[in-house]
Design an enzyme around this catalytic site. Structure first.
Site, PDB file in Angstrom:
ATOM      1  N   GLY A  30       0.780  -1.233   0.000  1.00 13.03           N
ATOM      2  CA  GLY A  30       0.000   0.000   0.000  1.00 13.03           C
ATOM      3  C   GLY A  30       0.813   1.286   0.000  1.00 13.03           C
ATOM      4  N   ARG A  41      -7.854   2.678 -14.510  1.00 10.49           N
ATOM      5  CA  ARG A  41      -7.780   3.449 -13.263  1.00 10.49           C
ATOM      6  C   ARG A  41      -8.503   4.815 -13.348  1.00 10.49           C
ATOM      7  NH1 ARG A  41      -3.767   5.162 -11.019  1.00 10.49           N
ATOM      8  NH2 ARG A  41      -4.361   4.656  -8.899  1.00 10.49           N
ATOM      9  N   TYR A  62     -11.355   4.645 -10.546  1.00  8.19           N
ATOM     10  CA  TYR A  62     -11.051   5.296  -9.259  1.00  8.19           C
ATOM     11  C   TYR A  62     -11.030   6.820  -9.344  1.00  8.19           C
ATOM     12  CZ  TYR A  62      -8.874   0.672  -8.382  1.00  8.19           C
ATOM     13  OH  TYR A  62      -8.600  -0.658  -8.265  1.00  8.19           O
ATOM     14  N   GLU A 111       4.533  -6.300   1.578  1.00  2.22           N
ATOM     15  CA  GLU A 111       4.012  -6.748   0.277  1.00  2.22           C
ATOM     16  C   GLU A 111       3.802  -5.562  -0.672  1.00  2.22           C
ATOM     17  OE1 GLU A 111       1.292 -10.338   2.173  1.00  2.22           O
ATOM     18  OE2 GLU A 111       0.356  -8.444   1.617  1.00  2.22           O
ATOM     19  N   PRO A 112       4.866  -4.900  -1.069  1.00  2.00           N
ATOM     20  CA  PRO A 112       4.693  -3.737  -1.937  1.00  2.00           C
ATOM     21  C   PRO A 112       4.423  -4.135  -3.385  1.00  2.00           C
ATOM     22  CG  PRO A 112       7.016  -4.161  -1.568  1.00  2.00           C
ATOM     23  CD  PRO A 112       6.267  -5.202  -0.774  1.00  2.00           C
ATOM     24  N   GLY A 113       3.481  -3.474  -4.007  1.00  2.00           N
ATOM     25  CA  GLY A 113       3.246  -3.656  -5.433  1.00  2.00           C
ATOM     26  C   GLY A 113       3.486  -2.334  -6.125  1.00  2.00           C
ATOM     27  N   ARG A 114       2.523  -1.423  -5.941  1.00  3.15           N
ATOM     28  CA  ARG A 114       2.567  -0.114  -6.604  1.00  3.15           C
ATOM     29  C   ARG A 114       3.896   0.618  -6.388  1.00  3.15           C
ATOM     30  NH1 ARG A 114      -2.198   2.723  -7.328  1.00  3.15           N
ATOM     31  NH2 ARG A 114      -3.093   1.383  -5.722  1.00  3.15           N
ATOM     32  N   CYS A 135     -16.763   2.212 -26.577  1.00  5.84           N
ATOM     33  CA  CYS A 135     -18.099   2.811 -26.634  1.00  5.84           C
ATOM     34  C   CYS A 135     -18.690   3.015 -25.246  1.00  5.84           C
ATOM     35  CB  CYS A 135     -19.004   1.938 -27.491  1.00  5.84           C
ATOM     36  SG  CYS A 135     -18.360   1.772 -29.142  1.00  5.84           S
ATOM     37  N   GLU A 136     -18.063   3.842 -24.458  1.00  5.72           N
ATOM     38  CA  GLU A 136     -18.544   4.203 -23.118  1.00  5.72           C
ATOM     39  C   GLU A 136     -18.127   5.646 -22.888  1.00  5.72           C
ATOM     40  OE1 GLU A 136     -19.677   2.077 -20.480  1.00  5.72           O
ATOM     41  OE2 GLU A 136     -19.376   0.136 -21.475  1.00  5.72           O
TER      42      GLU A 136
HETATM   43  C1  PLP Z   1      -3.048  -8.348   0.611  1.00  5.01           C
HETATM   44  C2  PLP Z   1      -2.406  -7.325  -0.255  1.00  5.01           C
HETATM   45  N1  PLP Z   1      -1.082  -7.141  -0.168  1.00  5.01           N
HETATM   46  C3  PLP Z   1      -0.446  -6.233  -0.945  1.00  5.01           C
HETATM   47  C4  PLP Z   1      -1.141  -5.460  -1.850  1.00  5.01           C
HETATM   48  C5  PLP Z   1      -0.376  -4.504  -2.719  1.00  5.01           C
HETATM   49  O1  PLP Z   1      -0.753  -3.179  -2.574  1.00  5.01           O
HETATM   50  P1  PLP Z   1       0.137  -2.058  -3.244  1.00  5.01           P
HETATM   51  O2  PLP Z   1       0.246  -2.363  -4.680  1.00  5.01           O
HETATM   52  O3  PLP Z   1      -0.571  -0.781  -3.008  1.00  5.01           O
HETATM   53  O4  PLP Z   1       1.463  -2.080  -2.552  1.00  5.01           O
HETATM   54  C6  PLP Z   1      -2.524  -5.597  -1.970  1.00  5.01           C
HETATM   55  C7  PLP Z   1      -3.288  -4.771  -2.914  1.00  5.01           C
HETATM   56  O5  PLP Z   1      -4.446  -4.898  -3.133  1.00  5.01           O
HETATM   57  C8  PLP Z   1      -3.181  -6.570  -1.148  1.00  5.01           C
HETATM   58  O6  PLP Z   1      -4.487  -6.760  -1.237  1.00  5.01           O
END
Ligand code: PLP
Length: 432
Positions: A259, A333, A337, A294-297, A362-363
């Site tokens: 997050g 996105r 959002y 658990e970083p993604g973004r 077409c939206e």
């Molecule tokens: C359980 C869990 N971990 C990690 C993430 C990754 O979040 P972010 O991409 O914001 O770091 C998410 C995103 O939905 C999640 O649901």
């Protein structure tokens, strides 16, 4: 909060890029990704085209690892943010583990070289088949969202003669102050087990010999602007962690989720990792469990852009529309959002207009930007939608029977086509 609401005024006429997107810069009036011309890549592979920077992936991964080095965190890359094999492989080479939420993501992570022993499996709806696959692979732990799921994991483990490591996802009821769709740590949400019920859930787990209590998990939401919700959540779970340590010696991991926010605008500041580390490290040390995140973004968001070509410029009595060949099926996105993505020309272009940047779907909700100041682009010009590396291609669809975009990975002066554009044949390939 609408992501658009974090708007800071646009810097008139300024060409400065998103602060964190260091890999994308103009050279001689042309946009480059590292040492590769974005325009050349678009000519070579066509548009819409996602382009990712390997240097950015490594830089962000190391920024996190360095900031938290004192507690040597286990970094599970959240595969859902960007599932491109070349991206996952780049992170695997850095030593990343993976956070997966489906059998498909586990399959991708393993195929890209992430060791099973470094995979955490999250998600509220794991099927028996997915659990069995994860057990056979030997993943690090399941993050478990409910008591019925605990029972199911135990049953599947029993049938396979295996033992499953589990970390219960608790819901600390903390307001992450982000978009309602991506707030997951509030008590109204479907995620996790309420803190008040968590002890009982752990006792259910302890009653099943097929389960080993490996840790505790939470994820508050995404994107979060600062460290405060994490600090608040850690303070809330600390008593439960003490109870767990005392009762279950196998409980070693405190998984704080992901997050961590990123700047989407030129004047937005990057997530303050120093402040985050200052808030989290002492709390984690006091709790005495190993930290996992658990970083993604944070890792992939500003590693990527979406390149689109202008098809038409259309004026009506009220507005100008710049119609490009990327659409909501490529990047959802903005309509989903209300998210803001900077849009810049691939070749620096004079003049200024205010226009909606829209796709061919077409939206009326098919837009990438609304009432946006843009250079005076014409048919055939290329535009780059910035900060598109996270939840971009990963959320793409075939709506309007549009093949999904191609993806390229740049590393220094080298570029590779990571995924070919889907053809019309691909659209019907699975039909019988
Ligand atoms: C359980 C869990 N971990 C990690 C993430 C990754 O979040 P972010 O991409 O914001 O770091 C998410 C995103 O939905 C999640 O649901």
């Amino acid at each position: 909060m609408s992501l658009a609401a974090t708007a800071v005024p646009d810097d008139e006429g300024e060409r400065r890029m998103i602060p964190e997107a260091e890999s994308f810069q103009y050279r001689g009036g042309q946009l480059f990704c590292e040492d590769v011309s974005v325009g050349d890549l678009a000519e070579q592979h066509g548009t819409p085209l996602y382009i990712y920077s390997a240097a950015h992936l490594r830089r962000q991964y190391r920024r996190l690892a360095d900031a938290l080095a004192e507690v040597a965190p286990c970094i599970h890359y959240a595969v859902k943010a960007n599932t491109c094999g070349a991206v996952i492989r780049t992170l695997a080479a850095e030593g990343a583990g993976a956070d997966v939420v489906s059998g498909g993501e586990l399959f991708r992570a393993r195929r890209a070289g992430i060791p099973a022993a470094r995979v955490a499996f999250a998600g509220v709806g794991k099927t028996r088949d997915e659990i069995a696959f994860a057990l056979r692979e030997g993943i690090e732990y399941f993050t478990v969202e409910s008591e019925p799921e605990l029972e199911r994991i135990a049953d599947v483990a029993q049938a396979l003669g295996a033992r499953a490591r589990v970390a219960i996802r608790v819901n600390p009821d903390v307001d992450p102050r982000t978009h309602v769709y991506t707030s997951t740590g509030r008590k109204e949400s479907k995620f996790g087990v309420d803190l008040e019920r968590a002890r009982r859930a752990y006792e259910c787990a302890a009653a099943r010999p097929e389960l080993e209590i490996a840790g505790i998990h939470m994820h508050l939401g995404s994107p979060l602007a600062d460290e405060k919700p994490y600090a608040e959540a850690l303070d809330k779970v600390a008593p439960l962690c003490a109870w767990l340590r005392e009762r279950f010696p196998t409980c070693r991991t405190l998984d704080l989720g992901g997050g961590f926010g990123i700047p989407y605008k030129r004047r937005q500041k990057p997530f303050d990792l120093d402040a985050f580390a200052a808030a989290v490290i002492p709390r984690v040390k006091a709790i005495g469990l190993r930290l996992a995140i658990e970083p993604g973004r944070y890792i992939v968001g500003n590693a990527g852009i979406l390149v689109a070509r202008v098809q038409y410029v259309k004026d009506n009595a009220f507005r100008r529309f710049v119609i490009v060949d990327a659409a909501m099926n490529d990047l959802i996105r903005p309509p989903l959002y209300g998210a803001w993505h900077e849009i810049v020309p691939v070749r620096e272009t004079a003049g200024e207009v205010v226009a909606d940047v829209v796709g061919p779907v077409c939206e009326s909700g098919d837009f990438l930007a609304q009432e946006r100041k843009l250079p005076d682009v014409r048919e055939g010009d290329l535009l780059a939608v910035m900060s598109a590396g996270a939840y971009g291609f990963a959320m793409a669809s075939n709506y309007n029977s549009r093949g999904r975009a191609a993806e390229a990975l740049v590393d220094g002066a080298n570029a590779m086509l990571a995924r070919v554009r889907e053809s019309w044949e691909d659209l019907v390939a699975a039909e019988r």
